[in-house]
Scaffold this motif. Structure first.
Motif, PDB file in Angstrom:
ATOM      1  N   GLY A   5      19.658  17.803  14.646  1.00  0.00           N
ATOM      2  CA  GLY A   5      18.370  17.192  14.353  1.00  0.00           C
ATOM      3  C   GLY A   5      18.417  15.723  14.708  1.00  0.00           C
ATOM      4  N   ALA A   6      17.410  15.011  14.274  1.00  0.00           N
ATOM      5  CA  ALA A   6      17.315  13.585  14.568  1.00  0.00           C
ATOM      6  C   ALA A   6      17.135  12.796  13.285  1.00  0.00           C
ATOM      7  N   ILE A   7      17.795  11.667  13.230  1.00  0.00           N
ATOM      8  CA  ILE A   7      17.560  10.667  12.198  1.00  0.00           C
ATOM      9  C   ILE A   7      16.626   9.641  12.845  1.00  0.00           C
ATOM     10  N   TYR A   8      15.536   9.322  12.153  1.00  0.00           N
ATOM     11  CA  TYR A   8      14.557   8.408  12.726  1.00  0.00           C
ATOM     12  C   TYR A   8      14.296   7.223  11.806  1.00  0.00           C
ATOM     13  N   ILE A   9      13.844   6.144  12.405  1.00  0.00           N
ATOM     14  CA  ILE A   9      13.312   4.995  11.680  1.00  0.00           C
ATOM     15  C   ILE A   9      11.837   4.947  12.034  1.00  0.00           C
ATOM     16  N   ALA A  10      10.995   4.990  11.013  1.00  0.00           N
ATOM     17  CA  ALA A  10       9.550   4.981  11.226  1.00  0.00           C
ATOM     18  C   ALA A  10       8.930   3.810  10.470  1.00  0.00           C
ATOM     19  N   HIS A  11       7.812   3.358  10.985  1.00  0.00           N
ATOM     20  CA  HIS A  11       7.099   2.247  10.341  1.00  0.00           C
ATOM     21  C   HIS A  11       5.608   2.547  10.307  1.00  0.00           C
ATOM     22  N   ASN A  12       5.019   2.226   9.177  1.00  0.00           N
ATOM     23  CA  ASN A  12       3.574   2.276   8.996  1.00  0.00           C
ATOM     24  C   ASN A  12       3.202   0.927   8.387  1.00  0.00           C
ATOM     25  N   PRO A  13       2.426   0.098   9.077  1.00  0.00           N
ATOM     26  CA  PRO A  13       2.094  -1.230   8.562  1.00  0.00           C
ATOM     27  C   PRO A  13       1.493  -1.210   7.159  1.00  0.00           C
ATOM     28  N   GLN A  14       0.895  -0.100   6.773  1.00  0.00           N
ATOM     29  CA  GLN A  14       0.306  -0.007   5.446  1.00  0.00           C
ATOM     30  C   GLN A  14       1.369   0.018   4.340  1.00  0.00           C
ATOM     31  N   ASP A  15       2.597   0.367   4.676  1.00  0.00           N
ATOM     32  CA  ASP A  15       3.688   0.402   3.701  1.00  0.00           C
ATOM     33  C   ASP A  15       4.241  -0.986   3.410  1.00  0.00           C
ATOM     34  N   GLY A  16       4.026  -1.913   4.327  1.00  0.00           N
ATOM     35  CA  GLY A  16       4.560  -3.269   4.207  1.00  0.00           C
ATOM     36  C   GLY A  16       5.208  -3.680   5.505  1.00  0.00           C
ATOM     37  N   GLU A  17       5.209  -4.972   5.751  1.00  0.00           N
ATOM     38  CA  GLU A  17       5.708  -5.489   7.018  1.00  0.00           C
ATOM     39  C   GLU A  17       7.180  -5.151   7.255  1.00  0.00           C
ATOM     40  N   ARG A  18       7.989  -5.161   6.199  1.00  0.00           N
ATOM     41  CA  ARG A  18       9.430  -4.951   6.329  1.00  0.00           C
ATOM     42  C   ARG A  18       9.890  -3.657   5.665  1.00  0.00           C
ATOM     43  N   VAL A  19       8.991  -2.692   5.522  1.00  0.00           N
ATOM     44  CA  VAL A  19       9.335  -1.419   4.886  1.00  0.00           C
ATOM     45  C   VAL A  19       9.400  -0.335   5.960  1.00  0.00           C
ATOM     46  N   TYR A  20      10.514   0.380   5.981  1.00  0.00           N
ATOM     47  CA  TYR A  20      10.746   1.412   6.994  1.00  0.00           C
ATOM     48  C   TYR A  20      11.145   2.711   6.313  1.00  0.00           C
ATOM     49  N   LYS A  21      10.758   3.797   6.912  1.00  0.00           N
ATOM     50  CA  LYS A  21      11.165   5.126   6.444  1.00  0.00           C
ATOM     51  C   LYS A  21      12.320   5.591   7.323  1.00  0.00           C
ATOM     52  N   VAL A  22      13.395   5.993   6.701  1.00  0.00           N
ATOM     53  CA  VAL A  22      14.544   6.539   7.417  1.00  0.00           C
ATOM     54  C   VAL A  22      14.665   7.984   6.960  1.00  0.00           C
ATOM     55  N   GLU A  78      12.409   7.750   0.671  1.00  0.00           N
ATOM     56  CA  GLU A  78      13.252   7.362   1.812  1.00  0.00           C
ATOM     57  C   GLU A  78      12.762   6.075   2.470  1.00  0.00           C
ATOM     58  N   PHE A  79      12.276   5.132   1.677  1.00  0.00           N
ATOM     59  CA  PHE A  79      11.736   3.883   2.201  1.00  0.00           C
ATOM     60  C   PHE A  79      12.674   2.735   1.852  1.00  0.00           C
ATOM     61  N   PHE A  80      12.865   1.839   2.827  1.00  0.00           N
ATOM     62  CA  PHE A  80      13.800   0.739   2.688  1.00  0.00           C
ATOM     63  C   PHE A  80      13.129  -0.546   3.157  1.00  0.00           C
ATOM     64  N   GLU A  81      13.323  -1.613   2.380  1.00  0.00           N
ATOM     65  CA  GLU A  81      12.731  -2.909   2.733  1.00  0.00           C
ATOM     66  C   GLU A  81      13.827  -3.847   3.192  1.00  0.00           C
ATOM     67  N   ALA A  82      13.745  -4.228   4.462  1.00  0.00           N
ATOM     68  CA  ALA A  82      14.741  -5.106   5.070  1.00  0.00           C
ATOM     69  C   ALA A  82      14.244  -5.474   6.463  1.00  0.00           C
ATOM     70  N   ASP A  83      14.955  -6.349   7.122  1.00  0.00           N
ATOM     71  CA  ASP A  83      14.678  -6.618   8.532  1.00  0.00           C
ATOM     72  C   ASP A  83      15.021  -5.376   9.335  1.00  0.00           C
ATOM     73  N   LEU A  84      14.260  -5.126  10.370  1.00  0.00           N
ATOM     74  CA  LEU A  84      14.498  -3.942  11.196  1.00  0.00           C
ATOM     75  C   LEU A  84      15.925  -3.904  11.724  1.00  0.00           C
ATOM     76  N   ARG A  85      16.462  -5.008  12.119  1.00  0.00           N
ATOM     77  CA  ARG A  85      17.833  -5.012  12.672  1.00  0.00           C
ATOM     78  C   ARG A  85      18.863  -4.560  11.638  1.00  0.00           C
ATOM     79  N   ASP A  86      18.581  -4.771  10.350  1.00  0.00           N
ATOM     80  CA  ASP A  86      19.495  -4.317   9.306  1.00  0.00           C
ATOM     81  C   ASP A  86      19.356  -2.824   9.040  1.00  0.00           C
ATOM     82  N   VAL A  87      18.156  -2.299   9.249  1.00  0.00           N
ATOM     83  CA  VAL A  87      17.933  -0.873   9.073  1.00  0.00           C
ATOM     84  C   VAL A  87      18.504  -0.132  10.254  1.00  0.00           C
TER      85      VAL A  87
END
Length: 87
Positions: A5-22, A78-87
């Motif tokens: 399968g695939a592990i993905y990093i996704a972003h939805n601006p509505q979640d927050g500028e620095r919030v990503y779903k992994v 599965e949401f994480f708040e950080a800079d994208l480079r850290d995620v």
């Protein structure tokens, strides 16, 4: 049993500028983004910012979440708040 399968990093601006779903998917990443976007509880669109195909998707996702634990927004999501480079 291990599944490809695939592990993905996704972003939805509505979640927050620095919030990503992994997360993981055993289908195409675009199909998963479409699913996330179509869920009635979500506002806005999810965009995949990156992904990696792995041979044991559940183990890989758990390892990613463990490494990102200090950035987790909620313990049950599965949401994480950080800079994208850290995620």
């Amino acid at each position: 049993m291990a599944r490809y399968g695939a592990i993905y990093i996704a972003h939805n601006p509505q979640d927050g500028e620095r919030v990503y779903k992994v997360g993981l998917t055993t289908r195409s990443v675009q199909e998963r983004m479409n699913d996330l976007t179509s869920e009635t509880s979500n506002i806005g669109r999810y965009e995949a910012l990156g992904h990696i195909v792995v041979s044991d998707v559940e183990t890989a996702e758990a390892a990613c979440h463990k490494r990102l634990i200090q950035h987790r927004v909620q313990t049950n999501r599965e949401f994480f708040e950080a800079d994208l480079r850290d995620v």
